[in-house]
Design an enzyme around this catalytic site. Structure first.
Site: not given
Length: 615
Positions: A269, A381, A373, A316, A297, A293-294
């Site tokens: 995003e 989410y 990460d 998220e 954001h 979704h993006e």
């Protein structure tokens, strides 16, 4: 000490207000020669020293208001990088600003950057560079306060070879010939809305663009640009739908950039310029989900941001909730319910992969000494969405709860928040329903691993056909196989076909005879939609259909979206006879992979550092 476990920077003592970036891209050496001027505001009196985050940077010099400043690099940490301590040659008072200028070079192994050779691009003639800073990789590209708790505006000028085009997560602000080198162009960018460092993004390549709406263009190599313009034509409708739900879009432009296949995520995003995987271009219905979704954001994540990565679910969970609200407005409530059922299944997969007692499956995990990460999964989410949906049901339905979400965004716009602040605002907004909110088992939802304490009762109307067909295959004996017809799947939408295959992946492997019959009747090999193809190939390999192995490995390496690449490699690796083949193919294609992807696949395949090239 700072309260962000993932940053060395001293943001209790000072905060960055603006960054002025100058980049000179060297495609021969695969480095950026950079200079950054940070406008820093002191938060205490007699302020004279600060710490910035860096990772694998070569620091050449530091200035404070133009005067030389002493600097030193601390010890290197495995994933946090190296603290850069800068001592000012003077003191300033609380509320005063100083401009700290750092001249530096990035490393060829900078974790934020992937440099592609011409052969790795669609056009095959020009090199390509893209960045991916989330969560903590910006520090390998720019020395900064690399924490989502700090927000700043930025300006940038980027010098690139004449044949290439640069774009960034900002408004374009013109271009000119590079006065130092007539074979180069300087592109300029400005980002007037304060944002966290992880949203700084750059792409350089043989890019073209097409207009797709009044405030939107799509960017990609020319080979993809017309297809992309067609696929993303609903963008403006989606933006307007989001604005109706949560208020005005504040970022000016909303462009989409389609990256080369090695991009590790479905989308990213970056403000003014969403990054998208090319796996969405195969007539893929998950495309509208990713873009919804993006777009979402732009409010939850970019405008209201998690204060540290431990509160990632605030970014998220709310974004998935908004994305599904957009789906509800543009399609139907039944469609939102169907989407939510798929999300619950993704959550089950993540909990199974991590283990139900793993603290990384907490909605709010502790990330002390944890690499963000390694913690990335669908938990923030989908556990986040499940909590918000549960609260929606308790508080009186979608319209009532959207009122809270919109108010929360307006309250915390342009700032960074913790779960505690979110929860306090929830109790304030619903002050007449506090007795109901107090009955929620907050500890179980937030700080307990595994699946949530409550499973919402979703409407299964659109899922029933998928469940029925999958059960028919699971129960079928060899003599029943003749009863399956091509029309079984012709009546299903691509989302339903994806769900049908997902359900089969949640059961014991089908007999090989069944999978071969499924191909004969449904011809699933012919489907190019990546969500369907990905699940179908896993199903085939799991039933030990040897012919599917090369096709599965081809999909795992032709694109690099981790959602597809990691499970496909794992599936072949678990087929004993082809385990060595999985490792061989990985080692052969590793050099072309994104550094984050190759590192995680190496862990999945238990490939030690001894028999790999340096990551």
């Amino acid at each position: 000490m700072s309260s962000d476990p993932c940053s060395f920077s001293s943001f209790t003592r000072c905060v960055t207000k603006h960054l002025n970036l100058s980049f000179h891209l060297d495609f021969d050496r695969h480095i950026i020669r950079g200079k950054v001027e940070l406008t820093v505001e002191a938060l205490e009196d007699r302020f004279s020293a600060l710490t910035l985050d860096t990772k694998d940077l070569k620091i050449i010099s530091a200035l404070a208001n133009g005067q030389p400043a002493r600097f030193s690099l601390g010890p290197k940490h495995s994933f946090k990088g190296t603290p850069l301590d800068i001592t000012l040659p003077f003191e300033i008072s609380r509320g005063q600003h100083v401009i700290v200028e750092v001249t530096y070079e990035t490393s060829t192994s900078a974790s934020a950057l992937q440099w592609l050779t011409p052969e790795q691009t669609a056009g095959k003639k020009q090199p390509y560079l893209f960045s991916q800073c989330q969560a903590h990789h910006c520090r390998s590209m720019v020395p900064c306060q690399d924490s989502p708790s700090v927000k700043h505006t930025y300006y940038a000028q980027v010098s690139v070879p004449k044949d290439l085009v640069a774009v960034m997560s900002a408004m374009r602000d013109g271009q000119e010939d590079d006065p130092q080198d007539s074979n180069r162009t300087i592109y300029r960018f400005r980002q007037p809305v304060p944002m966290p460092s992880y949203l700084i993004a750059i792409v350089v390549g043989a890019l073209e663009s097409r207009e797709i709406g009044p405030r939107s263009r799509v960017w990609s190599e020319k080979e993809f640009v017309d297809k992309a313009a067609f696929e993303f034509s609903e963008t403006e409708t989606m933006l307007k739908t989001a604005e109706d739900l949560v208020g005005p879009y504040v970022w000016g432009q909303y462009d989409i950039l389609v990256l080369p296949p090695s991009f590790p995520y479905g989308g990213m995003e970056n403000p003014c310029l969403t990054f998208a995987t090319p796996t969405l271009l195969a007539g893929d219905k998950s495309l509208s989900d990713v873009i919804a979704h993006e777009i979402s954001h732009s409010w939850t994540g970019n405008l209201v941001t998690n204060k540290t990565w431990e509160h990632f679910w605030l970014n998220e969970g709310h974004t998935v909730y908004l994305e599904r609200m957009i789906g509800r407005c543009m399609k139907s409530e039944q469609f939102r319910q169907f989407d939510a059922i798929g999300g619950w299944k993704d959550l089950q997969d993540s909990v199974n992969t991590f283990g139900a007692n793993n603290p990384l499956t907490n909605l709010v995990p502790s990330l002390q000494d944890v690499d963000p990460d390694d913690a990335f999964s669908s938990v923030p989410y989908e556990k986040g969405f499940a909590l918000l949906y549960h609260l929606e049901e308790l508080m009186g339905g979608p319209e009532v709860f959207m009122g809270f979400v919109k108010s929360y965004i307006q309250m915390f716009a342009y700032s960074s928040v913790t779960t505690e602040e979110w929860k306090n605002y929830l109790f304030t907004y619903f002050k007449d329903k506090v007795n109901i909110l107090k009955k929620v088992d907050w500890n179980a939802w937030m700080f307990t691993p595994g699946m949530p304490p409550v499973k919402p009762q979703y409407d299964t109307t659109l899922a029933d056909a998928c469940i029925a067909l999958s059960q028919k295959w699971i129960k079928a004996k060899d003599q029943d196989l003749s009863s399956f017809k091509k029309s079984d799947v012709k009546v299903l939408s691509s989302q339903q076909l994806t769900e049908f295959l997902s359900l089969l992946l949640h059961e014991d492997p089908l007999p090989l005879s069944h999978v071969k019959k499924m191909q004969e009747v449904y011809d699933l090999n012919a489907y190019m939609n990546s969500e369907i193809r990905f699940r179908w190939l896993r199903l085939c390999v799991r039933s030990r259909w040897e012919e599917a192995v090369p096709t599965a490995l081809k999909m795992a390496t032709e694109q690099g979206r981790m959602k597809f690449t990691r499970p496909l490699f794992r599936e072949v690796y678990n087929f004993e006879k082809y385990r060595d083949e999985a490792v061989r193919v990985f080692l052969a294609s590793q050099a072309a992979m994104h550094p984050v992807t190759s590192g995680l696949v190496a862990k999945d395949l238990k490939v030690g550092a001894s028999n790999t090239t340096s990551l």
